[in-house]
Design a protein around this motif. Structure first.
Motif, PDB file in Angstrom:
ATOM      1  N   UNK A  86       0.839  -1.204   0.000  1.00  0.00           N
ATOM      2  CA  UNK A  86       0.000   0.000   0.000  1.00  0.00           C
ATOM      3  C   UNK A  86       0.874   1.254   0.000  1.00  0.00           C
ATOM      4  N   UNK A  87       1.909   1.239   0.802  1.00  0.00           N
ATOM      5  CA  UNK A  87       2.808   2.394   0.862  1.00  0.00           C
ATOM      6  C   UNK A  87       3.469   2.638  -0.498  1.00  0.00           C
ATOM      7  N   UNK A  88       3.844   1.556  -1.171  1.00  0.00           N
ATOM      8  CA  UNK A  88       4.554   1.684  -2.446  1.00  0.00           C
ATOM      9  C   UNK A  88       3.640   2.121  -3.584  1.00  0.00           C
ATOM     10  N   UNK A  89       2.411   1.621  -3.602  1.00  0.00           N
ATOM     11  CA  UNK A  89       1.558   1.849  -4.774  1.00  0.00           C
ATOM     12  C   UNK A  89       0.450   2.868  -4.540  1.00  0.00           C
ATOM     13  N   UNK A  90       0.434   3.520  -3.385  1.00  0.00           N
ATOM     14  CA  UNK A  90      -0.636   4.476  -3.082  1.00  0.00           C
ATOM     15  C   UNK A  90      -0.827   5.528  -4.171  1.00  0.00           C
ATOM     16  N   UNK A  91       0.236   6.119  -4.748  1.00  0.00           N
ATOM     17  CA  UNK A  91       0.010   7.084  -5.840  1.00  0.00           C
ATOM     18  C   UNK A  91      -0.739   6.469  -7.029  1.00  0.00           C
ATOM     19  N   UNK A  92      -0.497   5.178  -7.285  1.00  0.00           N
ATOM     20  CA  UNK A  92      -1.217   4.504  -8.356  1.00  0.00           C
ATOM     21  C   UNK A  92      -2.685   4.301  -8.017  1.00  0.00           C
ATOM     22  N   UNK A  93      -2.975   3.977  -6.760  1.00  0.00           N
ATOM     23  CA  UNK A  93      -4.366   3.840  -6.325  1.00  0.00           C
ATOM     24  C   UNK A  93      -5.069   5.192  -6.356  1.00  0.00           C
ATOM     25  N   UNK A  94      -4.341   6.235  -5.967  1.00  0.00           N
ATOM     26  CA  UNK A  94      -4.907   7.592  -6.036  1.00  0.00           C
ATOM     27  C   UNK A  94      -5.254   7.952  -7.481  1.00  0.00           C
TER      28      UNK A  94
ATOM     29  N   UNK B 102      -8.831   8.935  -9.142  1.00  0.00           N
ATOM     30  CA  UNK B 102      -9.057  10.160  -9.914  1.00  0.00           C
ATOM     31  C   UNK B 102      -9.686   9.821 -11.267  1.00  0.00           C
ATOM     32  N   UNK B 103      -9.293   8.689 -11.848  1.00  0.00           N
ATOM     33  CA  UNK B 103      -9.837   8.248 -13.126  1.00  0.00           C
ATOM     34  C   UNK B 103     -11.288   7.771 -13.000  1.00  0.00           C
ATOM     35  N   UNK B 104     -11.614   7.217 -11.855  1.00  0.00           N
ATOM     36  CA  UNK B 104     -12.881   6.509 -11.633  1.00  0.00           C
ATOM     37  C   UNK B 104     -14.137   7.254 -12.077  1.00  0.00           C
TER      38      UNK B 104
ATOM     39  N   UNK C  23      -9.581  -3.400  -4.526  1.00  0.00           N
ATOM     40  CA  UNK C  23     -10.947  -3.615  -4.074  1.00  0.00           C
ATOM     41  C   UNK C  23     -11.279  -2.727  -2.885  1.00  0.00           C
ATOM     42  N   UNK C  24     -10.342  -2.621  -1.961  1.00  0.00           N
ATOM     43  CA  UNK C  24     -10.585  -1.836  -0.741  1.00  0.00           C
ATOM     44  C   UNK C  24     -10.549  -0.342  -0.993  1.00  0.00           C
ATOM     45  N   UNK C  25      -9.579   0.117  -1.773  1.00  0.00           N
ATOM     46  CA  UNK C  25      -9.365   1.561  -1.880  1.00  0.00           C
ATOM     47  C   UNK C  25      -9.926   2.192  -3.154  1.00  0.00           C
ATOM     48  N   UNK C  26     -10.238   1.383  -4.160  1.00  0.00           N
ATOM     49  CA  UNK C  26     -10.793   1.931  -5.401  1.00  0.00           C
ATOM     50  C   UNK C  26     -12.243   1.490  -5.577  1.00  0.00           C
ATOM     51  N   UNK C  27     -12.466   0.203  -5.645  1.00  0.00           N
ATOM     52  CA  UNK C  27     -13.835  -0.296  -5.839  1.00  0.00           C
ATOM     53  C   UNK C  27     -14.772   0.155  -4.720  1.00  0.00           C
ATOM     54  N   UNK C  28     -14.333  -0.002  -3.494  1.00  0.00           N
ATOM     55  CA  UNK C  28     -15.155   0.362  -2.348  1.00  0.00           C
ATOM     56  C   UNK C  28     -14.672   1.638  -1.656  1.00  0.00           C
TER      57      UNK C  28
END
Length: 421
Positions: free
Chosen positions: A244-252, A256-258, A413-418
């Protein structure tokens, strides 16, 4: 390639259960002598040619690709019969069921009827770890030594798992985007940031399949690698907190795209077939596939319009190989060795690249091919709008470690889908 990878947990639970019982622990440990004995006899390819003659050998793999099935039945099987008097029995079965069956055979301590397996990624990682595969054997396969990148990344690593000769590359897969130039003003996005800008200017015209559907999962990983860099994903600890720490900018980025996705990202297609239909109907403007030949196949079948073209991110798209392995419990390891060599031979793979068999991309070092076959492949792909070998390799990034994929899917699933965004 369209080998299924998403149903892995059911049989992992079976493995876990077998470790609870003392008797089963013995069965799940080292291979029994009845399993390893036949493998010890496969000393060389020439030796296998003598001992395997007249046998029947099975090929277990995903049976949902009719063109690939036809290739085995019409090209490979007749060649094996003619050269070695060996009968090839193709058994269509999803990979999770294959591995469940291998676990059961291993528990029995006997040899089984599974010989050659179509496998890669997370399934190879676990199957190798649990001793379900025979090896090393790759250095005994002439086609591997004579035609492939023997020291290349994909001959050494499968989703970052060291192969160590336990499988041989079978076909090239690379996440490939497809679009109609007119929908993109003749400029396809070459980065995640450009894709976001396009989505904002064309709301509702992009989407992706929801992980854990494996192609949608690859899209998510590809975007994350484009945002944070492949090395950061590769170096991250294989823990939920570390990832999560490594990929958080990607999840963000994905959040933003969502809201600019189809149906504002409140729902996602569940299958690539659904995504294909949406693209064909001009409901969305971009499709994608693990197969770089997908656009050509769909155009030939008049599903996609003739102007559909492939494109990639400038920093690269995730690539991998599918592989052929031998079951450790196989009683026909000699025949299995011959079958793998035939399925990865220059003659068979060039046939597999033809339209009737799906334009499949061989795992070859093109500099090792005969000039005639190299020219045939290059002209075939160019004429059909399939990316050249050179174009593919110039836009490749390797897969992340197999054990991290489920973690990334869980975080999506946790941070984007939901998520709240």
């Amino acid at each position: 390639m369209k080998q299924k990878r998403h149903a892995r947990w059911r049989w992992l639970l079976l493995l876990a259960a077998c470790m609870v019982v003392t008797v089963t622990l013995t069965a799940c440990g080292k291979s029994s002598s009845s399993q390893s004995g036949t493998g010890d006899k496969v000393t060389t390819f020439k030796h296998a040619e003598k001992t395997a003659r007249g046998k029947e050998v099975t090929f277990y793999g995903f049976g949902g690709n009719e063109q690939a099935n036809k290739w085995v039945d019409e090209v490979v099987a007749p060649a094996m019969k003619k050269k070695y008097d060996i009968k090839v029995k193709r058994v269509p079965m999803d990979i999770d069921n294959i591995l469940n069956k291998l676990v059961s055979i291993k528990q029995s301590g006997k040899t089984g009827n599974i010989d050659v397996i179509w496998i890669n990624g997370e399934n190879f990682y676990t199957a190798k770890k649990e001793g379900l595969l025979y090896g090393p054997f790759a250095n005994k396969v002439p086609s591997f030594k004579n035609l492939m990148y023997t020291n290349g990344h994909y001959s050494k690593y499968d989703f970052a798992t060291p192969i160590k000769g336990y499988e041989v590359p079978y076909g090239t897969a690379q996440l490939t985007f497809f679009g109609r130039p007119g929908d993109f003003d003749n400029h396809f996005p070459d980065s995640a940031q450009q894709l976001l800008e396009y989505a904002k200017a064309h709301p509702g015209k992009l989407t992706y399949t929801a992980p854990p559907e494996f192609t949608g999962s690859a899209f998510v990983r590809n975007v994350i690698c484009n945002i944070v860099g492949y090395k950061r994903v590769y170096d991250a600890p294989a823990t939920k907190a570390g990832m999560y720490k490594a990929i958080k900018p990607g999840l963000d980025y994905l959040n933003e795209l969502k809201p600019y996705l189809w149906k504002q990202g409140k729902t996602y297609p569940t299958t690539t077939a659904q995504l294909d239909k949406m693209y064909a109907a001009h409901q969305i403007n971009m499709d994608f596939s693990y197969s770089p030949t997908h656009g050509a196949v769909e155009r030939d079948e008049h599903q996609f319009s003739a102007d559909t073209q492939p494109f990639f991110f400038k920093k690269g798209n995730i690539a991998n190989e599918s592989y052929l392995a031998i079951a450790n419990s196989s009683a026909n390891k000699d025949a299995a060795l011959l079958l793998i060599n035939e399925m990865t031979s220059e003659s068979a793979q060039v046939k597999k690249a033809e339209a009737k068999y799906g334009y499949s991309l061989p795992p070859f070092d093109y500099s090792k091919l005969t000039p005639q076959n190299r020219q045939k492949l290059e002209s075939l792909y160019t004429n059909k709008g399939v990316p050249s070998d050179q174009e593919l390799r110039s836009h490749q990034i390797p897969e992340v470690q197999a054990k991290k994929i489920a973690i990334i899917e869980s975080l999506w699933k946790e941070h984007v889908l939901h998520g709240d965004n």
